[in-house]
Design a protein around this motif. Structure first.
Motif, PDB file in Angstrom:
ATOM      1  N   TYR A 273     -19.398  75.254   9.095  1.00  0.00           N
ATOM      2  CA  TYR A 273     -18.882  74.090   8.697  1.00  0.00           C
ATOM      3  C   TYR A 273     -19.883  72.999   7.852  1.00  0.00           C
ATOM      4  O   TYR A 273     -19.818  72.572   7.232  1.00  0.00           O
ATOM      5  CB  TYR A 273     -18.251  73.338   9.702  1.00  0.00           C
TER       6      TYR A 273
ATOM      7  N   ARG B  67     -18.773  78.438  14.318  1.00  0.00           N
ATOM      8  CA  ARG B  67     -17.900  77.466  13.436  1.00  0.00           C
ATOM      9  C   ARG B  67     -18.802  76.339  13.020  1.00  0.00           C
ATOM     10  O   ARG B  67     -18.509  75.859  11.820  1.00  0.00           O
ATOM     11  CB  ARG B  67     -16.713  77.077  14.345  1.00  0.00           C
TER      12      ARG B  67
ATOM     13  N   ARG C 151     -11.737  76.282   6.405  1.00  0.00           N
ATOM     14  CA  ARG C 151     -11.364  76.323   7.481  1.00  0.00           C
ATOM     15  C   ARG C 151     -10.345  77.287   8.056  1.00  0.00           C
ATOM     16  O   ARG C 151     -10.226  77.790   9.107  1.00  0.00           O
ATOM     17  CB  ARG C 151     -11.217  74.661   7.937  1.00  0.00           C
TER      18      ARG C 151
ATOM     19  N   ASP D 163     -20.332  71.211   4.380  1.00  0.00           N
ATOM     20  CA  ASP D 163     -19.774  69.889   4.202  1.00  0.00           C
ATOM     21  C   ASP D 163     -20.115  68.876   3.321  1.00  0.00           C
ATOM     22  O   ASP D 163     -19.445  67.860   3.225  1.00  0.00           O
ATOM     23  CB  ASP D 163     -19.812  69.502   5.943  1.00  0.00           C
TER      24      ASP D 163
ATOM     25  N   ILE E  90     -13.061  72.706   1.531  1.00  0.00           N
ATOM     26  CA  ILE E  90     -13.193  72.744   2.952  1.00  0.00           C
ATOM     27  C   ILE E  90     -12.062  73.215   3.793  1.00  0.00           C
ATOM     28  O   ILE E  90     -12.184  73.875   5.017  1.00  0.00           O
ATOM     29  CB  ILE E  90     -13.762  71.290   3.438  1.00  0.00           C
TER      30      ILE E  90
END
Length: 223
Positions: A148, A144, A164, A152, A160
């Protein structure tokens, strides 16, 4: 005197309940299409009727839970069509976000990608040797964090947020492959190194191709 609920406290409880249910959906403790009854969930996880109902509504918005026509809830399905659909949409969202991150990301972003990749390599080495629940959770968190970190710097909070949600929807498929020992860790290592090298070189075409290969390998290696 008008009594008002403590919104901050409620939000904290809901966040804790949502994290617990996400984990159990991802690890298969709550099965696809399983009915989710408030009383049973409260006995298992705690919380009030209000907080549990709000938790289920939150997870419904995230695509992990489905609201039924009788106003009940159940765990979202996990069919072949589901994984293919998640794979398609998540790939397009992450490629768009990574392309923007490659345009706007600075040296600090590159450092975060390198650090997340280093942590993932260590986690993959451990989980390839043993797949107990703790090691699997650490590996899942490292996956994860790497995912990310890659996006980012894209500059789009909505992208974003979409990434997620889709990532959380995909977790149970990846963890199922882990339990079934169907992940090629050597291949994953090579693909992820190619991805990081392309990111650092700001080679957009190579990075996007490597990202697509990496997502496919962790969700549906047979495609």
């Amino acid at each position: 005197m008008i009594l008002r609920r403590d919104t901050k406290e409620d939000d904290t409880v809901i966040a804790m309940l949502a994290a617990a249910l996400r984990r159990d959906i991802s690890f298969g403790a709550l099965l696809p299409d399983q009915k989710l009854k408030l009383q049973s969930l409260r006995a298992r996880y705690g919380g009030s009727n209000h907080s549990m109902r709000e938790t289920l509504r939150l997870l419904t918005a995230e695509g992990l839970v489905e609201a039924t026509s009788q106003r009940g809830f159940r765990v979202a399905s996990a069919t072949e069509d589901d994984v293919r659909d998640i794979l398609m949409v998540r790939t397009e969202i992450e490629k768009l976000a990574l392309g923007l991150a490659l345009e706007h990301g600075d040296v600090a972003w590159e450092g975060r990608v390198i650090a997340a990749h280093h942590a993932l390599r260590k986690a993959e080495t451990r989980v390839a040797e043993t797949t107990d629940d703790l090691t699997a959770m650490e590996w899942d968190e490292a996956c994860r964090a790497f995912s990310y970190a890659l996006i980012d710097a894209c500059g789009s909070p909505r992208l974003i947020d979409l990434q997620r949600k889709l990532y959380n929807q995909s977790r149970r498929f990846r963890l199922a492959l882990l339990r079934e020992r169907r992940l090629d860790f050597d291949g994953r290592c090579a693909r992820q190194q190619t991805l990081v090298d392309a990111v650092l070189a700001r080679d957009s075409n190579a990075a996007l191709a490597a990202l697509e290969d990496d997502i496919k390998s962790e969700l549906h290696p047979d495609i």
